[in-house]
Design an enzyme around this catalytic site. Structure first.
Site, PDB file in Angstrom:
ATOM      1  CG  HIS A 111       4.859   7.385   4.942  1.00  0.00           C
ATOM      2  ND1 HIS A 111       4.534   8.557   5.593  1.00  0.00           N
ATOM      3  CD2 HIS A 111       3.891   7.216   3.987  1.00  0.00           C
ATOM      4  CE1 HIS A 111       3.439   9.068   5.060  1.00  0.00           C
ATOM      5  NE2 HIS A 111       3.021   8.276   4.095  1.00  0.00           N
ATOM      6  CB  CYS A 160       0.481  10.877   3.920  1.00  0.00           C
ATOM      7  SG  CYS A 160      -0.136   9.323   3.282  1.00  0.00           S
TER       8      CYS A 160
HETATM    9  C1  LIG Z   1       6.510  -2.489  -0.833  1.00  0.00           C
HETATM   10  C2  LIG Z   1       5.676  -3.365   0.090  1.00  0.00           C
HETATM   11  C3  LIG Z   1       4.480  -3.937  -0.663  1.00  0.00           C
HETATM   12  C4  LIG Z   1       6.558  -4.504   0.611  1.00  0.00           C
HETATM   13  O1  LIG Z   1       5.782  -5.312   1.455  1.00  0.00           O
HETATM   14  P1  LIG Z   1       6.084  -6.892   1.567  1.00  0.00           P
HETATM   15  O2  LIG Z   1       6.351  -7.429   0.199  1.00  0.00           O
HETATM   16  O3  LIG Z   1       4.995  -7.501   2.375  1.00  0.00           O
HETATM   17  O4  LIG Z   1       7.441  -6.914   2.338  1.00  0.00           O
HETATM   18  P2  LIG Z   1       7.711  -7.500   3.808  1.00  0.00           P
HETATM   19  O5  LIG Z   1       7.074  -6.598   4.824  1.00  0.00           O
HETATM   20  O6  LIG Z   1       7.350  -8.951   3.840  1.00  0.00           O
HETATM   21  O7  LIG Z   1       9.288  -7.335   3.917  1.00  0.00           O
HETATM   22  C5  LIG Z   1      10.163  -8.149   3.167  1.00  0.00           C
HETATM   23  C6  LIG Z   1      11.551  -7.525   3.233  1.00  0.00           C
HETATM   24  O8  LIG Z   1      11.560  -6.330   2.446  1.00  0.00           O
HETATM   25  C7  LIG Z   1      11.864  -5.214   3.282  1.00  0.00           C
HETATM   26  N1  LIG Z   1      10.988  -4.130   2.834  1.00  0.00           N
HETATM   27  C8  LIG Z   1       9.645  -4.048   2.957  1.00  0.00           C
HETATM   28  N2  LIG Z   1       9.206  -2.909   2.401  1.00  0.00           N
HETATM   29  C9  LIG Z   1      10.297  -2.257   1.945  1.00  0.00           C
HETATM   30  C10 LIG Z   1      10.475  -1.030   1.292  1.00  0.00           C
HETATM   31  N3  LIG Z   1       9.436  -0.257   1.006  1.00  0.00           N
HETATM   32  N4  LIG Z   1      11.729  -0.656   0.943  1.00  0.00           N
HETATM   33  C11 LIG Z   1      12.776  -1.438   1.231  1.00  0.00           C
HETATM   34  N5  LIG Z   1      12.675  -2.633   1.867  1.00  0.00           N
HETATM   35  C12 LIG Z   1      11.437  -3.034   2.220  1.00  0.00           C
HETATM   36  C13 LIG Z   1      11.569  -5.665   4.694  1.00  0.00           C
HETATM   37  O9  LIG Z   1      12.360  -4.967   5.634  1.00  0.00           O
HETATM   38  C14 LIG Z   1      11.953  -7.117   4.641  1.00  0.00           C
HETATM   39  O10 LIG Z   1      13.367  -7.222   4.706  1.00  0.00           O
HETATM   40  P3  LIG Z   1      14.060  -8.463   5.466  1.00  0.00           P
HETATM   41  O11 LIG Z   1      13.618  -9.688   4.709  1.00  0.00           O
HETATM   42  O12 LIG Z   1      15.514  -8.154   5.343  1.00  0.00           O
HETATM   43  O13 LIG Z   1      13.536  -8.416   6.852  1.00  0.00           O
HETATM   44  C15 LIG Z   1       5.170  -2.508   1.309  1.00  0.00           C
HETATM   45  O14 LIG Z   1       6.291  -2.015   2.006  1.00  0.00           O
HETATM   46  C16 LIG Z   1       4.290  -1.365   0.847  1.00  0.00           C
HETATM   47  O15 LIG Z   1       3.126  -1.552   0.486  1.00  0.00           O
HETATM   48  N6  LIG Z   1       4.781  -0.115   0.895  1.00  0.00           N
HETATM   49  C17 LIG Z   1       4.005   1.053   0.521  1.00  0.00           C
HETATM   50  C18 LIG Z   1       3.260   1.593   1.717  1.00  0.00           C
HETATM   51  C19 LIG Z   1       2.280   2.661   1.308  1.00  0.00           C
HETATM   52  O16 LIG Z   1       1.540   2.524   0.365  1.00  0.00           O
HETATM   53  N7  LIG Z   1       2.271   3.793   2.033  1.00  0.00           N
HETATM   54  C20 LIG Z   1       1.406   4.885   1.705  1.00  0.00           C
HETATM   55  C21 LIG Z   1       2.049   5.768   0.715  1.00  0.00           C
HETATM   56  S1  LIG Z   1       0.971   7.013   0.119  1.00  0.00           S
END
Ligand SMILES: CC(C)(COP(=O)(O)OP(=O)(O)OC[C@H]1O[C@@H](n2cnc3c(N)ncnc32)[C@H](O)[C@@H]1OP(=O)(O)O)[C@@H](O)C(=O)NCCC(=O)NCCS
Length: 384
Positions: free
Chosen positions: A332, A83
């Site tokens: 990100h 990252c």
């Molecule tokens: C948190 C997480 C698991 C959610 O994934 P998910 O449950 O599959 O969610 P979806 O992609 O199906 O999205 C569902 C809804 O939540 C929202 N959403 C997804 N991730 C979000 C987040 N991090 N914050 C706020 N809203 C989020 C989407 O926009 C969607 O909204 P909508 O229904 O209004 O369109 C995923 O965003 C994630 O793994 N994030 C971390 C990424 C990461 O690890 N990066 C590296 C860091 S070191």
């Protein structure tokens, strides 16, 4: 060393891109060069970051970007530091320009993952952790940062509202940032009722998966002479590493690479944390912003989590943090993140951060972490 400036910057809107990572990188690169009042042929080296190009069946993207800019003869290389990839690219550009090897460099980060589902994207990301002990045993980044959050909760008195306030602040800032993935505010109630992703982390503690591209132009002061925009003087460009395996760390109450990079950066800049006007820090999860504030020396140990709830890190607080919306809400797109933090500093210094201005813009710090802290960059910028 020559005085080195960031003279141009551009970003697209993070979220879902229709175009490929390569096309987006080329487009924002041209925009960054134009914002600097330069031409592509002024670039002496292109540093590209694109960690997950393999998900688009594309490696070695630098020559393609340079070809698209009409400068195929210019050298390029791809810099990977998870990252913190594009801030590592900025560091390499700084070394080359300050050292007098080239007069101007392009630093660009680009990522496209939205064609993957959450499971596939999570698996791709997890390869930046330790495969032998972490990933192979099911660890993911939400899980690893949840471990850091659990250790923090065990060590210090915390309330969920403290972490909620970090997410609320960053969403409010992103709502005013046209580059941001999420341009909507959230309430404490929304935060507290959002689903658990990896206990204790809730949905709004996490950054999303984002596509995006951002680019900057780094140049020697003597080469630019009359900059088109207010340049950012690079006062410090510091990198550090530390043990990446969580099980081998002496404690989980901070990221040693941040502490080392910060100490180097403040020494280079001859500044102290209380002389920084605002900061863009690596808040891939809300716990990461809390730890960053402590490791960078902005607040004492154990007080990073409460800083947002107390208003310290608000745009009108004593130390505005993540006026862009941060990784949490601006998004990100891994390889674009480090450079996009600098884009925010550029926009704040140039009066382009309409609606999310911070009151003081003389000195700014950017902080960009690789994975769970195996690598880190800290940059400090000031006005001329
Ligand atoms: C948190 C997480 C698991 C959610 O994934 P998910 O449950 O599959 O969610 P979806 O992609 O199906 O999205 C569902 C809804 O939540 C929202 N959403 C997804 N991730 C979000 C987040 N991090 N914050 C706020 N809203 C989020 C989407 O926009 C969607 O909204 P909508 O229904 O209004 O369109 C995923 O965003 C994630 O793994 N994030 C971390 C990424 C990461 O690890 N990066 C590296 C860091 S070191």
């Amino acid at each position: 060393m020559r005085e080195t400036w960031v003279v141009g910057a551009a970003s697209n809107r993070f979220g879902k891109m229709k175009e490929s990572g390569r096309e987006a990188a080329t487009r924002v690169s041209l925009a960054a060069i134009e914002s600097a009042g330069l031409r592509p042929k002024d670039i002496g080296y292109t540093f590209v970051s694109n960690c997950f190009g393999i998900a688009e069946h594309q490696a070695h993207v630098g020559p393609l970007i340079n070809g698209g800019l009409g400068i195929p003869e210019v050298p390029s290389c791809t810099i990977e530091s998870a990252c913190s990839s594009s801030s590592a690219g900025l560091h390499e550009a700084f070394v080359q320009v300050a050292g007098g090897f080239i007069d101007a460099a392009l630093v660009v980060g680009s990522e496209k993952l939205s064609h993957l589902d959450t499971l596939a994207a999570t698996s791709y990301f997890a390869i930046a952790a330790d495969y032998a002990f972490e990933t192979r045993n099911g660890a993911t980044f939400p899980g690893l940062y949840a471990t850091l959050a659990s250790a923090y909760r065990d060590a210090y008195p915390t309330r969920p509202e403290m972490f909620g306030a970090i997410a609320i602040k960053n969403h409010a800032n992103a709502a005013r940032n046209p580059h941001a993935h999420f341009q909507k505010e959230i309430s404490m109630e929304t935060y507290l009722h959002s689903p658990i992703i990896a206990s204790p982390l809730r949905l709004y503690d996490c950054c999303p998966f984002s596509d995006g591209a951002a680019a900057i132009v780094v140049a020697a002061r003597e080469f630019v002479k009359t900059p088109r925009a207010e340049p950012l003087v690079v006062r410090a460009s510091a990198r550090a590493g530390s043990i990446t395996e969580m099980q081998d760390r002496p404690d989980l109450l901070g990221l040693p690479a941040t502490r080392t990079a910060a100490a180097r950066a403040f020494q280079q800049a001859k500044l102290t944390p209380n002389q920084i006007d605002f900061a863009e820090v690596h808040d891939c999860f809300t716990i990461a912003e809390a730890l960053a504030l402590e490791d960078l020396g902005f607040v004492p140990k154990g007080q990073g989590a409460s800083a947002a709830l107390e208003g310290i890190t608000a745009r009108d607080g004593s130390l505005p943090v993540n006026p862009s919306g941060g990784l949490k809400a601006k998004g990100h797109p891994v390889s674009a993140t480090g450079v996009s933090q600098v884009v925010e500093v550029f926009e704040q210094f140039n009066g382009l951060a309409k609606g999310r201005e911070v009151p003081r813009t003389t000195t700014a710090l950017t902080h960009n972490v690789g994975a769970t802290g195996g690598s880190c960059s800290v940059h400090i910028f000031s006005r001329r």
